[in-house]
Design a protein around this motif. Sequence first.
Motif, PDB file in Angstrom:
ATOM      1  N   ARG A 123      77.530  36.717 125.471  1.00 29.39           N
ATOM      2  CA  ARG A 123      76.471  35.770 125.828  1.00 29.39           C
ATOM      3  C   ARG A 123      75.254  35.841 124.911  1.00 29.39           C
ATOM      4  O   ARG A 123      74.380  34.981 124.983  1.00 29.39           O
ATOM      5  CB  ARG A 123      76.036  36.023 127.274  1.00 29.39           C
ATOM      6  N   ALA A 124      75.174  36.862 124.072  1.00 32.85           N
ATOM      7  CA  ALA A 124      74.021  36.997 123.186  1.00 32.85           C
ATOM      8  C   ALA A 124      74.036  35.897 122.125  1.00 32.85           C
ATOM      9  O   ALA A 124      75.090  35.342 121.789  1.00 32.85           O
ATOM     10  CB  ALA A 124      74.035  38.372 122.526  1.00 32.85           C
ATOM     11  N   ASP A 125      72.878  35.593 121.586  1.00 31.45           N
ATOM     12  CA  ASP A 125      72.781  34.546 120.574  1.00 31.45           C
ATOM     13  C   ASP A 125      73.009  35.104 119.168  1.00 31.45           C
ATOM     14  O   ASP A 125      72.300  34.753 118.215  1.00 31.45           O
ATOM     15  CB  ASP A 125      71.416  33.849 120.660  1.00 31.45           C
ATOM     16  N   TRP A 126      74.008  35.958 119.039  1.00 30.74           N
ATOM     17  CA  TRP A 126      74.335  36.562 117.750  1.00 30.74           C
ATOM     18  C   TRP A 126      75.231  35.640 116.950  1.00 30.74           C
ATOM     19  O   TRP A 126      76.003  34.858 117.501  1.00 30.74           O
ATOM     20  CB  TRP A 126      75.022  37.910 117.960  1.00 30.74           C
ATOM     21  N   SER A 127      75.156  35.739 115.646  1.00 24.75           N
ATOM     22  CA  SER A 127      75.993  34.927 114.761  1.00 24.75           C
ATOM     23  C   SER A 127      77.461  35.336 114.894  1.00 24.75           C
ATOM     24  O   SER A 127      77.770  36.526 115.058  1.00 24.75           O
ATOM     25  CB  SER A 127      75.550  35.112 113.309  1.00 24.75           C
ATOM     26  N   PRO A 128      78.383  34.379 114.805  1.00 24.93           N
ATOM     27  CA  PRO A 128      79.816  34.729 114.852  1.00 24.93           C
ATOM     28  C   PRO A 128      80.222  35.692 113.749  1.00 24.93           C
ATOM     29  O   PRO A 128      81.213  36.418 113.890  1.00 24.93           O
ATOM     30  CB  PRO A 128      80.516  33.375 114.691  1.00 24.93           C
ATOM     31  N   ASP A 129      79.474  35.704 112.654  1.00 24.22           N
ATOM     32  CA  ASP A 129      79.812  36.588 111.539  1.00 24.22           C
ATOM     33  C   ASP A 129      79.257  37.998 111.713  1.00 24.22           C
ATOM     34  O   ASP A 129      79.607  38.898 110.946  1.00 24.22           O
ATOM     35  CB  ASP A 129      79.286  36.012 110.226  1.00 24.22           C
ATOM     36  N   ASP A 130      78.390  38.189 112.703  1.00 29.48           N
ATOM     37  CA  ASP A 130      77.869  39.527 112.971  1.00 29.48           C
ATOM     38  C   ASP A 130      78.973  40.425 113.521  1.00 29.48           C
ATOM     39  O   ASP A 130      80.032  39.954 113.953  1.00 29.48           O
ATOM     40  CB  ASP A 130      76.722  39.468 113.980  1.00 29.48           C
ATOM     41  N   VAL A 131      78.707  41.711 113.507  1.00 28.63           N
ATOM     42  CA  VAL A 131      79.632  42.706 114.059  1.00 28.63           C
ATOM     43  C   VAL A 131      78.923  43.434 115.195  1.00 28.63           C
ATOM     44  O   VAL A 131      77.733  43.763 115.086  1.00 28.63           O
ATOM     45  CB  VAL A 131      80.076  43.709 112.978  1.00 28.63           C
ATOM     46  N   VAL A 132      79.635  43.656 116.298  1.00 26.65           N
ATOM     47  CA  VAL A 132      79.084  44.424 117.406  1.00 26.65           C
ATOM     48  C   VAL A 132      79.929  45.678 117.604  1.00 26.65           C
ATOM     49  O   VAL A 132      81.165  45.611 117.621  1.00 26.65           O
ATOM     50  CB  VAL A 132      79.011  43.596 118.707  1.00 26.65           C
ATOM     51  N   LEU A 133      79.264  46.800 117.712  1.00 28.29           N
ATOM     52  CA  LEU A 133      79.910  48.087 117.967  1.00 28.29           C
ATOM     53  C   LEU A 133      79.670  48.468 119.418  1.00 28.29           C
ATOM     54  O   LEU A 133      78.525  48.525 119.871  1.00 28.29           O
ATOM     55  CB  LEU A 133      79.325  49.160 117.043  1.00 28.29           C
ATOM     56  N   PHE A 134      80.749  48.722 120.144  1.00 24.12           N
ATOM     57  CA  PHE A 134      80.659  49.252 121.502  1.00 24.12           C
ATOM     58  C   PHE A 134      80.833  50.764 121.403  1.00 24.12           C
ATOM     59  O   PHE A 134      81.880  51.254 120.981  1.00 24.12           O
ATOM     60  CB  PHE A 134      81.737  48.636 122.389  1.00 24.12           C
ATOM     61  N   ALA A 135      79.787  51.500 121.783  1.00 20.27           N
ATOM     62  CA  ALA A 135      79.789  52.953 121.606  1.00 20.27           C
ATOM     63  C   ALA A 135      79.642  53.643 122.951  1.00 20.27           C
ATOM     64  O   ALA A 135      78.769  53.285 123.751  1.00 20.27           O
ATOM     65  CB  ALA A 135      78.649  53.369 120.673  1.00 20.27           C
ATOM     66  N   GLU A 136      80.483  54.647 123.193  1.00 24.41           N
ATOM     67  CA  GLU A 136      80.379  55.457 124.399  1.00 24.41           C
ATOM     68  C   GLU A 136      79.443  56.636 124.137  1.00 24.41           C
ATOM     69  O   GLU A 136      79.153  56.976 122.985  1.00 24.41           O
ATOM     70  CB  GLU A 136      81.767  55.926 124.820  1.00 24.41           C
ATOM     71  N   ASP A 137      79.009  57.287 125.208  1.00 22.87           N
ATOM     72  CA  ASP A 137      77.936  58.277 125.084  1.00 22.87           C
ATOM     73  C   ASP A 137      78.416  59.706 124.900  1.00 22.87           C
ATOM     74  O   ASP A 137      77.618  60.635 125.005  1.00 22.87           O
ATOM     75  CB  ASP A 137      77.004  58.205 126.297  1.00 22.87           C
ATOM     76  N   ASP A 138      79.715  59.916 124.610  1.00 23.14           N
ATOM     77  CA  ASP A 138      80.203  61.279 124.401  1.00 23.14           C
ATOM     78  C   ASP A 138      80.934  61.405 123.068  1.00 23.14           C
ATOM     79  O   ASP A 138      81.985  62.027 122.965  1.00 23.14           O
ATOM     80  CB  ASP A 138      81.088  61.747 125.561  1.00 23.14           C
ATOM     81  N   TYR A 139      80.345  60.796 122.043  1.00 21.06           N
ATOM     82  CA  TYR A 139      80.886  60.865 120.683  1.00 21.06           C
ATOM     83  C   TYR A 139      79.870  61.498 119.749  1.00 21.06           C
ATOM     84  O   TYR A 139      78.653  61.277 119.885  1.00 21.06           O
ATOM     85  CB  TYR A 139      81.241  59.462 120.167  1.00 21.06           C
ATOM     86  N   LEU A 140      80.364  62.267 118.802  1.00 23.75           N
ATOM     87  CA  LEU A 140      79.537  62.849 117.752  1.00 23.75           C
ATOM     88  C   LEU A 140      79.758  62.024 116.488  1.00 23.75           C
ATOM     89  O   LEU A 140      80.882  61.866 116.032  1.00 23.75           O
ATOM     90  CB  LEU A 140      79.928  64.308 117.514  1.00 23.75           C
ATOM     91  N   TRP A 141      78.654  61.495 115.917  1.00 21.14           N
ATOM     92  CA  TRP A 141      78.732  60.558 114.800  1.00 21.14           C
ATOM     93  C   TRP A 141      78.346  61.222 113.484  1.00 21.14           C
ATOM     94  O   TRP A 141      77.363  61.960 113.417  1.00 21.14           O
ATOM     95  CB  TRP A 141      77.805  59.373 115.048  1.00 21.14           C
TER      96      TRP A 141
END
Length: 306
Positions: free
Chosen positions: A86-104
Amino acid sequence: MLHVVYRSHGGENAKGRPSWYSKTLALRSFLRAVEEAGEPVDVVFLNDGPIPAARLELMRPHGRVRAITGGSNRASYLAGLKLAVRADWSPDDVVLFAEDDYLWRPDALASLLQTAAQRRAEYFAPYGVGTHDDIEGRVPQWRRPRAARGESEVPADVVRWVPHESTTSTFAVRVGALREDHALLVVCCLSGGDFDHTSLLAVQGIPRFTLRDLVDHHEGASSNPAVKLARRAYLVVFRTAVDVGSLRRPSRRRRLAAADPAVCTHMEEGWLAPTPAQRPAFWDELAERTAAWDGAGTAAGPLVRP
């Protein structure tokens, strides 16, 4: 542009964890990756229920904080999908779904942005896993992403993004593809078991469930015959819908690219990503450096040795 929906929960579970595990450490490692992404990253912290005050204070300077009352991993995952669609982000943008128990790794988001710019895939797995033998009750074995034939081990400071089978609920996707796939991802989420694995197979056009999976599955905790029958019918309907939805035209089959070596790891015993070449203590060292990070990118020192 890269957007991130960082899903967090204040509670803990009984999973086996490394000695250095904490959700605060996970958050700090993610914020360090944001700082070193090389370009602005839009972050939404989607918090399911109360979050410790100290962790909230870390979040607020780095993005928008939204509170929900989901009550389960599935509920917050579905809320994250809806937010992104539902966000007004561009179709060419990338979205990352991140969980809270990962080390980056500090270079994780920079690497993701670089590979996304090449437009060779629609989905991206910073932490890739192999396939499950069964929908429930079995532990899958880790599989490295598929390297090109004849190629050797990748050094710690070189990350390739290569074709792969599946991943967890921590993944990235182009916004346009997400909007087109949203209904299928919701159905996958309602199909029981490891819905994240199911989802990534389905969008690639790979049927997830066999006939046996449709008619022969775990009965669940209830001993009530009516409840068992209802659950069986429910799973048959949604698993059939998943397999039908995965029968996509070739032009609609998505491509999944996974980082090799992984640019983050699930902080759970038995699920740590393989370490880069000749670095058996890689994640332990990264945890120590992240804990020492001062927020200015100086205290932790370089991630990769010369």
